[in-house]
Each structure stands twice: as C-alpha cells, then as structure tokens.
Design a protein around this motif. Structure first.
Motif, short mmCIF file in Angstrom:
data_model
loop_
_atom_site.label_atom_id
_atom_site.label_comp_id
_atom_site.label_asym_id
_atom_site.label_seq_id
_atom_site.Cartn_x
_atom_site.Cartn_y
_atom_site.Cartn_z
N PRO A 160 0.83 -1.20 0.00
CA PRO A 160 0.00 0.00 0.00
C PRO A 160 0.87 1.26 0.00
O PRO A 160 2.07 1.19 0.27
N SER A 217 -7.11 -0.10 -1.96
CA SER A 217 -6.10 0.86 -1.48
C SER A 217 -5.11 0.25 -0.50
O SER A 217 -4.09 0.86 -0.19
N GLU A 218 -5.39 -0.96 -0.02
CA GLU A 218 -4.52 -1.57 0.99
C GLU A 218 -3.88 -2.88 0.55
O GLU A 218 -3.18 -3.52 1.32
#
Length: 373
Positions: A160, A217-218
C-alpha cells in the motif's frame, strides 16, 4: 527477528562474477544433478509417459482480456472459461490486450537494464538486507553456506502507499522513478481485474478476492526486477531455483528477447514461450489457500544461458501483510473441509525470507498440519 537482520556472509554480485571472465562457476552455484536444467524430467514415474510430450510442444495458455470485458455474454463466458481452465490445469497463463501501454512495458525493461549496467559501486549504494529485502540484492534466505542462484535483483515496495518510499528507488536512470510509478499503477490495476475474474470463476462475489487482500487501497504489491547474467556453465546452475510464489499472484514482464522461465507440468519442465507484449500471470500460495486448493500455485524455475543476459520484472500482488488468510467459507464443505488454518501473510513469507526457495514445501506443510488437527 534477529536471525533476519543481516546476511550470514559477504554477498557476491553475480553480474560482477560473470563480467570477470571466469570460465567455470564457483561451487556455491552448482546445483545437484537432479536439479540441473539438463534434467527436464522430475522423479514422478506415475506421470512420466503421460507428460513426456509436453516439453517440446506445449506452452502456457494465452488469455485475451478483451474477451472478458466484452458486452457479448457468450464471448465473455468463453473468456472466463479459458481463464478457469488455465488456473486449474496450469496455474500459469499469459494475458494480451491487458490495458498496459506496450511503450511503458518496453521503457521499463530498458531503464532497469540501464540500472544493472551501471558501475558496481553505484548499485551498491542500494545494497539490501534480509530485514525487508528492499534494494539491490543477490540472494534469498539467510542460511550460511546455502546453494546460490545465478542472478541479481532489485526489490521495492509499491503498495500500500504507506510502505512506498521513492527515496529507496534508484535515482538513475533519471526517469526510472517516474516510470516505476506509472508501471506500478498500470500493473496493480491489471491485478485487480484478474482477481475479479478469479473470484467469479470460483463462484464467489466479484470483489471477494480483492477484499480478502485488504481492498484496492490496501492490497500489497512489490516489484522484483531480476537480472540474469550470462553464465559460462548454464547447464550446472539455475537463475532461480524451483519454487512456488508465496504471495497471491505474480504478474511477470519477461525479457523480450531471451526465454528462461520454466513451469512444472506433471513431471516435466516446460519452457514458456512469451507472446509479444503479454504479461505472464501465475497463481501464488495465498490464492491456493483462499480457494481451498481449487486453484494451486505451481513450481517454476529460471534457466540461464551463455550468450545473453536477461531482465524480467515480477510484480507480486499480495494480501495486506497483517490480514488472516484462510479458505473462503463458500468453498468449504463436508466433502471438502478447510485444508489450511488461518495465517497472516507476514507470518507466511518469513519462511522464504529465512530459508530461500524450497519448491512447494511450505504450502504443502500447511496442508499436512491442518489435516492432522
């Protein structure tokens, strides 16, 4: 972990060895007879005759991703079927019409080749340690006296965003950092698309895999750029020893001139023939766990040659490191109980960081442990 803080002995750069003009390779790089590239048959008498024809004629499947976004339902279903078959029968496939610029792919390879062709002292400024592996390296594992592979690499974290540190990326060639960013963005997006298709083919919700990996997003993503120097005795060594990838999925940009990747199929090693402007995709151990072994990671290795260097870019698309990974509940039944106990990717990847490449020993050991419980 203290055992992971430093290399156990001075690190030798393989490219420097190759360029020194040596005519025979040091004993640390010589593989046992059974592992040498001239031995293309694995010791598996049950499958020997069944797969004997693969080595010369087979190639991993090629998937046209345009089919998978087609508005024609039958075309899309056909594309999904091809991908499902590739995942279950090979664990490897190539993708074309994938949406990543061909020019960007070419530039990325060329700039990384420029990096590796710099003077050794410049590259040594980026020398890595086994704590994170980030930077310029030449070995996996921290066992003193271990057998070594004929390759150097550069490893960096891309996702990330919280672990992305451009200060650790090479500053030369001057455009490399910018290109790493653009390339990473395109390949991570491609990885998300492929995870959606894998989820659908397993009968799961489209976003199951990406959510299991931590969300868009992670998700974890790291790039390993491999440099395989010319070798005076390529029949005695390997660029990368047999292993399955510990992460979720690997998106490989192969060298555009020289083949070297070999995939295990039955008891044979198949040399992959890259399609122009294609990426090579392979299933990693974490998807094997999440799919409860419906899709399996596959052993692969890299051979080297005496005439040409090779450069390849492997983007490892992984679960967020602190999330528990376990078989999807939808894929666990009385007839097919969960084969794996929950484990974070951080715990899982420590094995390869300490021990180096070990075939499929790690994921297979997890199966036997959980089946005994």
């Amino acid at each position: 972990m203290l055992s992971c803080q430093a290399w156990p002995e001075p690190v030798v750069r393989v490219q420097a060895l190759a360029e020194s003009g040596l005519s025979s390779i040091p004993s640390r790089y010589i593989k046992p007879l059974s592992q040498r590239p001239s031995n293309n048959t694995l010791p598996s008498p049950q499958t020997h005759h069944q797969h004997a024809e693969y080595h010369d004629h087979a190639n991993i499947p090629v998937i046209d991703l345009e089919q998978l976004s087609s508005k024609n339902e039958s075309v899309r279903k056909e594309g999904l079927k091809k991908m499902a078959e590739a995942c279950s029968e090979w664990g490897f496939f190539q993708v074309v019409n994938h949406g990543v610029s061909h020019e960007l792919m070419k530039n990325s390879r060329e700039l990384w080749r420029e990096f590796f062709n710099q003077p050794l002292e410049v590259k040594e400024e980026h020398a890595n340690s086994p704590t994170t592996y980030e930077g310029y390296g030449s070995r996996l594992g921290v066992q003193k006296g271990a057998s070594l592979d004929w390759s150097d690499y550069f490893f960096l974290h891309y996702m990330p965003p919280s672990v992305r540190n451009q200060a650790k990326w090479p500053a030369f060639p001057s455009s490399l950092r910018k290109v790493i960013g653009e390339y990473g963005e395109g390949v991570v997006k491609l990885g998300g698309r492929i995870l959606e298709m894998i989820s659908i083919n397993l009968g799961l919700k489209e976003d199951f895999m990406i959510n299991a990996f931590g969300g868009e997003s992670e998700v974890g993503a790291c790039l390993r750029v491999n440099f395989y120097p010319k070798c005076p005795q390529p029949d005695l060594t390997l660029g990368l020893s047999p292993h399955s990838d510990p992460g979720g999925m690997t998106i490989l940009l192969p060298d555009d001139f020289v083949s070297g990747l070999q995939v295990r199929k039955g008891d044979q090693w198949i040399t992959v023939k890259p399609v122009p402007n294609a990426f090579i995709i392979n299933i990693g151990d974490q998807i094997q766990v999440l799919s409860n072994a419906i899709y399996k990671s596959v052993e692969h290795r890299v051979i080297v040659n005496s005439n040409q260097d090779r450069v390849s870019l492997a983007m490892f698309y992984n679960p967020r490191s602190d999330l528990l990974i376990q078989p999807a509940k939808e894929l666990v039944t009385e007839e097919r109980p969960a084969l794996y106990s929950p484990m974070t990717y951080d715990e899982y990847r420590l094995y390869i960081r300490l021990n180096g490449t070990c075939g499929k020993a790690q994921v297979e050991s997890l199966t036997s442990k959980s089946s005994l419980q």
